[in-house]
Design a protein around this motif. Structure first.
Motif, short mmCIF file in Angstrom:
data_model
loop_
_atom_site.label_atom_id
_atom_site.label_comp_id
_atom_site.label_asym_id
_atom_site.label_seq_id
_atom_site.Cartn_x
_atom_site.Cartn_y
_atom_site.Cartn_z
N GLU A 257 0.94 -1.23 -0.16
CA GLU A 257 -0.15 0.01 0.02
C GLU A 257 0.73 1.31 0.09
O GLU A 257 0.28 2.49 -0.07
CB GLU A 257 -0.82 0.05 1.23
N GLY A 258 2.17 1.15 0.11
CA GLY A 258 3.07 2.27 0.06
C GLY A 258 2.99 3.15 1.43
O GLY A 258 3.07 4.23 1.17
N ILE A 259 2.85 2.28 2.63
CA ILE A 259 2.82 3.14 3.72
C ILE A 259 3.98 3.02 4.49
O ILE A 259 4.47 2.07 4.94
CB ILE A 259 1.82 2.37 4.81
N GLY A 266 -6.15 7.12 11.25
CA GLY A 266 -6.51 6.64 9.99
C GLY A 266 -5.71 6.68 8.60
O GLY A 266 -4.78 7.66 8.40
N SER A 267 -5.71 5.52 7.89
CA SER A 267 -4.70 5.55 6.73
C SER A 267 -5.38 5.82 5.49
O SER A 267 -6.49 5.35 5.21
CB SER A 267 -4.08 4.07 6.35
N GLU A 268 -4.61 6.38 4.53
CA GLU A 268 -5.40 6.83 3.38
C GLU A 268 -4.98 5.76 2.51
O GLU A 268 -3.96 5.08 2.43
CB GLU A 268 -4.68 8.42 2.70
N ALA A 287 -4.04 10.67 -3.20
CA ALA A 287 -4.81 9.53 -2.09
C ALA A 287 -5.98 10.07 -1.47
O ALA A 287 -6.25 11.18 -1.81
CB ALA A 287 -3.69 9.39 -0.87
N VAL A 288 -6.67 8.88 -1.09
CA VAL A 288 -8.09 9.55 -0.43
C VAL A 288 -7.93 9.13 0.97
O VAL A 288 -7.66 8.02 1.58
CB VAL A 288 -9.25 8.71 -1.17
N PRO A 289 -8.21 10.12 1.99
CA PRO A 289 -7.78 10.00 3.29
C PRO A 289 -8.62 8.85 4.10
O PRO A 289 -9.93 8.72 3.48
CB PRO A 289 -8.16 11.23 3.98
N ASN A 290 -7.94 8.06 4.88
CA ASN A 290 -8.84 7.22 5.72
C ASN A 290 -9.70 6.04 4.98
O ASN A 290 -10.18 5.09 5.92
CB ASN A 290 -9.95 8.04 6.70
N VAL A 291 -9.54 6.03 3.87
CA VAL A 291 -10.41 4.91 3.18
C VAL A 291 -9.80 3.51 3.47
O VAL A 291 -10.43 2.32 3.61
CB VAL A 291 -10.63 5.13 1.51
N LEU A 292 -8.16 3.47 3.28
CA LEU A 292 -7.83 2.18 3.61
C LEU A 292 -8.03 1.52 5.05
O LEU A 292 -8.42 0.31 5.08
CB LEU A 292 -6.36 2.29 3.25
N SER A 293 -8.21 2.42 6.08
CA SER A 293 -8.50 2.01 7.35
C SER A 293 -9.71 1.53 7.33
O SER A 293 -10.21 0.24 7.71
CB SER A 293 -8.45 3.25 8.27
N PHE A 294 -10.72 2.17 6.73
CA PHE A 294 -12.16 1.47 6.71
C PHE A 294 -12.35 0.17 5.93
O PHE A 294 -13.02 -0.79 6.32
CB PHE A 294 -13.02 2.75 5.78
N LEU A 295 -11.70 0.27 4.70
CA LEU A 295 -11.80 -1.21 4.01
C LEU A 295 -10.98 -2.26 4.75
O LEU A 295 -11.46 -3.43 4.72
CB LEU A 295 -10.67 -0.94 2.70
N THR A 296 -9.98 -1.95 5.50
CA THR A 296 -9.35 -2.95 6.22
C THR A 296 -10.10 -3.45 7.81
O THR A 296 -10.13 -4.80 7.97
CB THR A 296 -7.84 -2.69 6.46
N TYR A 297 -10.33 -2.33 8.24
CA TYR A 297 -11.00 -2.60 9.74
C TYR A 297 -12.58 -2.23 9.80
O TYR A 297 -13.13 -2.47 10.85
CB TYR A 297 -9.93 -2.26 10.69
N GLN A 298 -13.00 -1.93 8.82
CA GLN A 298 -14.31 -0.98 8.97
C GLN A 298 -14.47 0.03 9.86
O GLN A 298 -15.44 0.18 10.44
CB GLN A 298 -15.40 -2.18 9.20
N ARG A 299 -13.29 0.78 10.21
CA ARG A 299 -13.23 1.75 11.10
C ARG A 299 -12.45 3.02 10.38
O ARG A 299 -11.30 2.74 9.76
CB ARG A 299 -12.69 1.57 12.36
N TRP A 300 -13.08 4.21 10.21
CA TRP A 300 -12.06 5.08 9.61
C TRP A 300 -10.96 5.58 10.20
O TRP A 300 -10.00 6.11 9.52
CB TRP A 300 -13.21 6.48 9.43
N ASP A 301 -10.77 5.40 11.78
CA ASP A 301 -9.57 5.89 12.31
C ASP A 301 -8.85 4.77 12.71
O ASP A 301 -7.92 4.95 13.67
CB ASP A 301 -10.09 6.68 13.60
#
Length: 447
Positions: A257-259, A266-268, A287-301
């Protein structure tokens, strides 16, 4: 030693990349052939029967090439990776042997029956022969990926005093949490390749005004199968496979993911960017902010660990290669969904066959599922590096100590030359089948 490891890796990467061009079509195509034959039994429309026989010819040619190019890889386990084979053979040898003894012979035996036994078997048993080819090809893929899954996430083993791995729980090979998401994701990807292949040949027939009735069958079937499989490729199979990487290989996920640094709050999700390994950051990123966190853990933060959280020795050895492979796979997969969903919509509106602009797009898309599949496998393999067996055996510990880098480079060049010739021969034969078309040819006797 570094040159020897590099050449061994290059040789295996080249041979397996070329080899997998063929199974990725046969696995998905076998399901579509069964569908065509079933459709014939339901409708008694001979066009579907001819379609099944036409595609089985292409299946057989792919199957043959897959066998020819697959055999050298088996030998490479003994020649280039002898130490790996010696230490892990008690585990990976079981699934590989099962694939050869059961799945391969099941597939090849019933393939012959389907190709040459229609009159003798009758249509119902001919359908069963096709079904067994499908079962054999998918079982073969399952056993290969069971082997691969153990290397990614080893389970059910113990290590003896001499360093050899042995199974202490055979069933764990098939209940491995890495296995089923990977297998279903791989099979969906195979079906995407087959769907685009079938649809593109159908589009070619329609655009060239040849075999038009078969062109419509192929385009319709390819678009419907493609829309379903491309969506499944992203969700749920891709989602489950990615969550396995987060859970069991977090450093690989960060590289994909390039992190480079853990982000608080939250991760973009990165759409575009270029890894700068010297400064440990992405250049020119979108990048789109916080989307990766939501897709991974279903939490924006939710927090996702960056590469800075892991020791450098645990980082994937080729972070840019892993990052680009993953983003090529995801980018192309998104395009596949868009094309096939649009095609399905136009099919529902009875406008697909007249939409020449989309038929041209479908026809020229034929190589891109192959590229996406290859990028997906590179993502998986580069993500596991520097390990042969994740967290247990490094690459340097699995090579053959007596095979020189010069020998490996020489045979690699030989493989490249031979496979170019095989590839050209394959293309000639496939194009000959396509040009001839699925129309049955009747012979008129002259008195």
């Amino acid at each position: 030693m570094e040159d020897m490891i590099l050449y061994n890796r290059l040789q295996f990467a080249f041979t397996i990349t070329f080899h997998y061009l063929f199974p990725q079509l046969t696995m998905g195509l076998s399901l579509m052939i069964v569908y065509f034959k079933w459709k014939f039994l339901q409708t008694h429309n001979e066009d579907y029967n001819n379609a099944s026989k036409f595609w089985m010819k292409i299946f057989a040619l792919n199957f043959t090439m897959g066998v020819v190019t697959g055999i050298p890889m088996e030998f490479q386990f003994g020649t280039n990776w002898a130490k790996f084979s010696e230490l892990t053979g008690g585990i990976i040898g079981q699934t590989l042997a099962m694939e050869g003894m059961f799945s391969f012979f099941l597939e090849s035996s019933f393939l012959g029956m389907f190709l040459f036994g229609e009159k003798l078997l009758g249509h119902k048993f001919h359908f069963l022969a096709g079904l067994m080819v499908f079962i054999g090809s998918w079982a073969s893929g399952f056993l290969i990926i069971a082997t691969h899954s153990w290397m990614q996430h080893p389970v059910g083993y113990e290590i003896l005093e001499n360093g050899k791995f042995v199974l202490n729980n055979f069933s764990s090979l098939f209940t491995n949490p890495w296995l089923w998401p990977s297998y279903l994701h791989n099979q969906a990807a195979s079906l995407v390749t087959s769907s685009f292949f079938v649809a593109s040949i159908g589009a070619f027939y329609l655009l060239s005004d040849r075999h038009s009735k078969f062109g419509k069958i192929f385009v319709k079937s390819g678009v419907v199968f493609g829309a379903i499989s491309s969506i499944m490729l992203a969700f749920p199979t891709g989602d489950l496979a990615a969550k396995n990487v987060v859970k069991y290989q977090p450093a690989a996920f960060a590289a994909m993911e390039g992190i480079f640094k853990t982000e608080k709050g939250g991760s973009e999700i990165i759409l575009i960017g270029q890894p700068d390994m010297e400064n440990k950051k992405l250049d020119n990123k979108i990048a789109v902010p916080n989307v990766l966190s939501f897709l991974t853990y279903q939490r924006w933060d939710a927090e996702i660990k960056g590469l800075n959280e892991f020791d450098d020795s645990l980082h994937p050895t080729n972070v840019p290669g892993l990052y680009y492979s993953y983003h090529i796979m995801v980018g192309l997969g998104t395009i596949f969904i868009g094309i096939m969903v649009l095609g399905s919509f136009l099919l529902w509106r009875n406008k697909l066959y007249q939409s020449k602009w989309l038929l041209w797009i479908i026809m020229f898309m034929i190589p891109f599922p192959y590229i996406a599949n290859t990028a997906g496998w590179y993502t998986s393999e580069l993500g596991r590096q520097p390990w042969l067996v994740y967290n247990l055996m490094r690459m340097v510990d699995g090579v053959s100590p007596t095979v020189s880098s010069g020998n490996t480079l020489f045979t690699l060049l030989g493989f490249v030359g031979l496979y170019i010739l095989l590839g050209l021969l394959f293309l000639m034969l496939v194009l000959k089948i396509i040009r001839k078309g699925p129309e049955p040819h009747t012979h008129i006797a002259l008195n």
